[in-house]
Design a protein around this motif. Sequence first.
Motif, mmCIF file in Angstrom:
data_model
loop_
_atom_site.group_PDB
_atom_site.id
_atom_site.type_symbol
_atom_site.label_atom_id
_atom_site.label_comp_id
_atom_site.label_asym_id
_atom_site.label_seq_id
_atom_site.Cartn_x
_atom_site.Cartn_y
_atom_site.Cartn_z
ATOM 1 N N ASP A 82 14.133 -0.980 -8.805
ATOM 2 C CA ASP A 82 15.348 -1.386 -7.481
ATOM 3 C C ASP A 82 13.982 -0.640 -6.483
ATOM 4 O O ASP A 82 14.454 -1.619 -5.369
ATOM 5 C CB ASP A 82 16.138 -0.426 -7.626
ATOM 6 N N ILE A 83 13.343 0.022 -6.477
ATOM 7 C CA ILE A 83 12.391 0.515 -5.462
ATOM 8 C C ILE A 83 11.460 0.223 -5.039
ATOM 9 O O ILE A 83 11.231 -0.643 -3.627
ATOM 10 C CB ILE A 83 11.413 2.538 -5.544
ATOM 11 N N THR A 84 10.752 -0.822 -5.560
ATOM 12 C CA THR A 84 9.472 -2.094 -5.956
ATOM 13 C C THR A 84 9.501 -3.301 -5.068
ATOM 14 O O THR A 84 8.947 -4.468 -4.469
ATOM 15 C CB THR A 84 8.620 -1.994 -6.949
ATOM 16 N N GLY A 85 11.338 -3.252 -5.935
ATOM 17 C CA GLY A 85 11.933 -5.477 -5.948
ATOM 18 C C GLY A 85 10.538 -5.996 -6.521
ATOM 19 O O GLY A 85 11.211 -7.028 -6.555
ATOM 20 N N LEU A 86 9.813 -5.449 -7.692
ATOM 21 C CA LEU A 86 9.126 -6.927 -8.256
ATOM 22 C C LEU A 86 9.338 -7.125 -9.863
ATOM 23 O O LEU A 86 10.088 -5.747 -10.614
ATOM 24 C CB LEU A 86 7.212 -5.361 -9.070
ATOM 25 N N GLU A 87 9.668 -8.090 -9.867
ATOM 26 C CA GLU A 87 10.386 -8.994 -10.939
ATOM 27 C C GLU A 87 9.537 -8.069 -12.190
ATOM 28 O O GLU A 87 10.612 -8.627 -13.118
ATOM 29 C CB GLU A 87 10.305 -10.879 -10.436
ATOM 30 N N ARG B 106 3.210 3.592 2.739
ATOM 31 C CA ARG B 106 3.985 3.908 3.632
ATOM 32 C C ARG B 106 3.707 3.420 4.414
ATOM 33 O O ARG B 106 4.663 2.490 5.498
ATOM 34 C CB ARG B 106 4.714 5.593 3.445
ATOM 35 N N ALA B 107 2.881 3.172 5.518
ATOM 36 C CA ALA B 107 2.593 2.211 6.684
ATOM 37 C C ALA B 107 2.756 1.294 6.845
ATOM 38 O O ALA B 107 3.259 1.346 7.054
ATOM 39 C CB ALA B 107 1.075 3.438 6.912
ATOM 40 N N VAL B 108 2.438 0.344 5.311
ATOM 41 C CA VAL B 108 2.506 -1.336 5.114
ATOM 42 C C VAL B 108 4.279 -1.306 5.189
ATOM 43 O O VAL B 108 4.695 -2.073 5.527
ATOM 44 C CB VAL B 108 1.863 -1.790 4.243
ATOM 45 N N VAL B 109 4.565 -0.158 5.250
ATOM 46 C CA VAL B 109 5.791 -0.460 4.338
ATOM 47 C C VAL B 109 6.846 -0.240 5.807
ATOM 48 O O VAL B 109 8.418 -1.394 5.701
ATOM 49 C CB VAL B 109 6.903 0.802 3.097
ATOM 50 N N ASP B 110 6.592 0.390 6.233
ATOM 51 C CA ASP B 110 7.394 0.804 7.665
ATOM 52 C C ASP B 110 7.162 -0.574 8.286
ATOM 53 O O ASP B 110 7.825 -0.433 8.870
ATOM 54 C CB ASP B 110 6.431 1.757 8.436
ATOM 55 N N VAL B 111 6.006 -1.274 8.339
ATOM 56 C CA VAL B 111 5.862 -2.089 9.233
ATOM 57 C C VAL B 111 6.393 -3.533 8.421
ATOM 58 O O VAL B 111 7.197 -4.483 9.014
ATOM 59 C CB VAL B 111 4.644 -2.504 9.952
ATOM 60 N N GLU C 64 8.502 -6.131 0.746
ATOM 61 C CA GLU C 64 8.404 -7.171 0.489
ATOM 62 C C GLU C 64 6.771 -8.131 0.919
ATOM 63 O O GLU C 64 6.205 -8.347 0.197
ATOM 64 C CB GLU C 64 8.925 -8.293 0.501
ATOM 65 N N GLY C 65 6.504 -7.390 2.573
ATOM 66 C CA GLY C 65 5.140 -7.714 2.929
ATOM 67 C C GLY C 65 4.457 -7.450 2.235
ATOM 68 O O GLY C 65 3.058 -7.383 1.625
ATOM 69 N N PHE C 66 4.420 -4.834 1.305
ATOM 70 C CA PHE C 66 3.770 -4.642 1.268
ATOM 71 C C PHE C 66 3.126 -5.501 -0.428
ATOM 72 O O PHE C 66 1.982 -5.125 -0.685
ATOM 73 C CB PHE C 66 4.095 -3.065 0.676
ATOM 74 N N ASN C 67 3.663 -6.029 -1.206
ATOM 75 C CA ASN C 67 4.312 -7.062 -1.922
ATOM 76 C C ASN C 67 2.612 -7.840 -2.019
ATOM 77 O O ASN C 67 2.821 -8.432 -3.161
ATOM 78 C CB ASN C 67 5.179 -7.202 -3.236
ATOM 79 N N LEU D 79 -3.011 -4.281 7.986
ATOM 80 C CA LEU D 79 -2.036 -5.749 7.815
ATOM 81 C C LEU D 79 -2.451 -6.659 8.782
ATOM 82 O O LEU D 79 -1.769 -8.198 8.812
ATOM 83 C CB LEU D 79 -0.498 -4.778 8.857
ATOM 84 N N GLU D 80 -3.086 -7.002 9.579
ATOM 85 C CA GLU D 80 -3.797 -7.657 10.351
ATOM 86 C C GLU D 80 -4.569 -8.862 9.561
ATOM 87 O O GLU D 80 -4.016 -9.650 9.817
ATOM 88 C CB GLU D 80 -4.764 -7.082 11.779
#
Length: 372
Positions: free
Chosen positions: A60-65, A333-338, A342-345, A367-368
């Motif tokens: 639920d937290i990570t969204g990783l299948e 946390r910094a990546v997930v905030d932006v 799904e983007g972090f994964n 991120l860039e």
Amino acid sequence: MESSAGESTVPAQALINWELAASTAARLAPAGPSLGSSEIGSAVENLRFMADVSVPHVHDITGLEAARDLRDSSVLVVDRASWSRANTQSFAVMLKPAIEKLLESRQGTLTPGAAAVSGAITGSQLGAILAFLSSKVLGQYDPFSALAEDSNAPAGGRLLLVAPNIIAVERELNVTPEDFRLWVCLHEQTHRVQFAAAPWLRHHMLTQIDDLSGHLLGNVDSLMERATAAARSLKDRSASGTTPGRGVILDLLQDPEERAAISHLTAVMSLLEGHANVVMDAVDASIVPSVKTIRQRFNDRGKDRGIVEKFIRNLLGLDAKMRQYTDGAKFVRAVVDVAGMEGFNRVWESADHLPTEPEIHDAKIWLERMGL
């Protein structure tokens, strides 16, 4: 077996007596908490239950299948001696290529007798280190166990939960055992999910470890000189009260290639540990009612360490490892905030997506680079 030159060949396992390391660790490990047989059985059963319960929360937290199906790995509840033995098996896997290269370079100059003596000394020393660590580790995901000789581990590896240590810490912190055990399992099961989500990661880490150990063992002639200098540095810093930045073991790294290899491994470990910490702290009171109390007391417990333990932790760089948890969690946390989870994964898609050490400390760079 005789070599073509008439010299007896030295097997790779002779340079480190792994069996002696395991038996030494079992003999020297501090006694665990006092428990009756029924208490032990109940704790083991409860830890297995919490390990199972934690997986849906990780999903639920990570969204990783990958969290939906972890049948290629297993969960073992172990004691300190079993944890140490498991680690000797994994170390043997990780160091075998580098040791074989070292033996090849020393062909004809190292006799089986000398190798056996060296292996006994190294095995005893490693066992003493494992004995110390075996009372500190709550859990560990071991992705390399399936690659060990005569291994019966599943293809994906195994998760080890060290029961006496978990029980000792929950008593020390005076927290609800069920809450603490679930909290620990959330962290450790996240590691299991990471390697399931990125099946290429095990081979990548083995390659990096082989590269680093190859550099260290390849420069074995200068290693003792560097070890002596590093030990002297530790003594001086301990006397002055200065806290080492990385630990004496890592101070042995001087070659640019060595430093590059450890920088990459540091970034990867920071990612893995930080991500697991974010998951374990993402649950609310509906899942782990006392989660805030547990985290606060867990963070505060290191302040009471004795002089000897602090010395050993400085030697092994364990406080540097603790900073990996903090630095990695800040990155996640910094990546997930932006970019959201799904983007972090995207980090699990390929080795090219792994953050560098500078990126761990400045998520904007990663991120860039990812176009996020």
